[in-house]
Scaffold this active site. Structure first.
Site, mmCIF file in Angstrom:
data_model
loop_
_atom_site.group_PDB
_atom_site.id
_atom_site.type_symbol
_atom_site.label_atom_id
_atom_site.label_comp_id
_atom_site.label_asym_id
_atom_site.label_seq_id
_atom_site.Cartn_x
_atom_site.Cartn_y
_atom_site.Cartn_z
ATOM 1 N N CYS A 85 4.530 -6.687 3.705
ATOM 2 C CA CYS A 85 5.481 -7.469 4.495
ATOM 3 C C CYS A 85 5.434 -8.936 4.068
ATOM 4 O O CYS A 85 5.756 -9.240 2.926
ATOM 5 C CB CYS A 85 5.230 -7.278 5.991
ATOM 6 S SG CYS A 85 6.638 -7.817 7.010
ATOM 7 N N HIS A 190 6.328 -1.401 5.931
ATOM 8 C CA HIS A 190 4.941 -1.273 6.387
ATOM 9 C C HIS A 190 4.428 0.139 6.095
ATOM 10 O O HIS A 190 4.742 1.065 6.844
ATOM 11 C CB HIS A 190 4.858 -1.537 7.896
ATOM 12 C CG HIS A 190 5.073 -2.960 8.267
ATOM 13 N ND1 HIS A 190 4.038 -3.852 8.420
ATOM 14 C CD2 HIS A 190 6.212 -3.658 8.510
ATOM 15 C CE1 HIS A 190 4.522 -5.041 8.750
ATOM 16 N NE2 HIS A 190 5.841 -4.953 8.804
ATOM 17 N N GLU A 192 1.562 1.262 6.621
ATOM 18 C CA GLU A 192 0.676 1.661 7.725
ATOM 19 C C GLU A 192 1.450 2.156 8.944
ATOM 20 O O GLU A 192 0.860 2.734 9.870
ATOM 21 C CB GLU A 192 -0.243 0.491 8.110
ATOM 22 C CG GLU A 192 0.374 -0.590 8.959
ATOM 23 C CD GLU A 192 1.237 -1.590 8.201
ATOM 24 O OE1 GLU A 192 1.688 -2.562 8.835
ATOM 25 O OE2 GLU A 192 1.467 -1.418 6.978
#
Length: 208
Positions: A85, A190, A192
């Site tokens: 990001c 992202h 994650e």
């Protein structure tokens, strides 16, 4: 293998930490720190980033020697680094969020606000979006083109050298959502927060 997730007070990075630890299991030692010696001795580094371009750059600069250590790790020693990001956005020369701010300058380019085309596109760009893989990238091994990843951002990285772009996403225009330049990797989305495919990208980075 030692992997450092750089903790420089840039917001909540618990989901990044948890995802890397889930993938690493007991095979990889994951450190979460801004300790310069631990970063230097790492095999790989992860640079997360939440908030504005300026706030993240300011937070990096607030830790004495951190930017120099990251430059040494990435540019001089050419060890693998993954920016996530705003971590990716800081690769740029300049960012224009809040005010003009100097970035790390690892990949020449700028970070500008996404053109919402007179409010046709909502900002921030939040949610799942399809990615278009435009060149073979080590972190996309086993990831099919047109896969969906999770985004939260209002600004986009525009690199001068388009050959570093490994994937784009269509939101207002073709936004850069992944780059690869030698040992430097970055995702605007992202991983994650991108379910199993995101964990696969993390696994690919750890396997470099």
């Amino acid at each position: 293998m030692n992997v450092t997730i750089v903790d420089y007070n840039s917001g909540n990075i618990s989901s990044v930490i948890n995802s890397f630890k889930e993938v690493a299991k007991d095979k990889v030692n994951i450190e979460v720190t801004s300790d310069l010696n631990k970063i230097r001795s790492s095999d790989k580094v992860v640079l997360p980033g939440q908030g504005s371009f300026k706030s993240c750059v300011d937070a990096l600069n607030a830790i004495n020697g951190l930017v120099e250590t990251l430059n040494e790790f990435t540019v001089t020693n050419k060890k693998p680094l993954l920016g996530i990001c705003v971590g990716l956005q800081m690769f740029a020369d300049l960012g224009y969020e809040e005010t003009e701010t100097k970035g790390l300058g690892w990949i020449s380019g700028k970070v500008s606000k996404i053109d919402n085309q007179n409010n046709k596109f909502k900002l921030p760009h939040i949610g799942w979006n399809e990615i278009n893989i435009v060149k073979e990238s080590k972190i996309f091994e086993g990831i099919k083109n047109k896969s969906h990843m999770y985004f939260v951002h209002s600004y986009e990285f525009i690199p001068d050298d388009k050959s570093v772009i490994s994937a784009t996403t269509d939101y207002s225009s073709n936004i850069v959502c992944s780059v690869e330049k030698e040992n430097i990797f970055g995702t605007q989305f992202h991983p994650e927060k991108s379910d199993k495919l995101g964990l696969k990208i993390i696994e690919n980075f750890l396997n470099l």
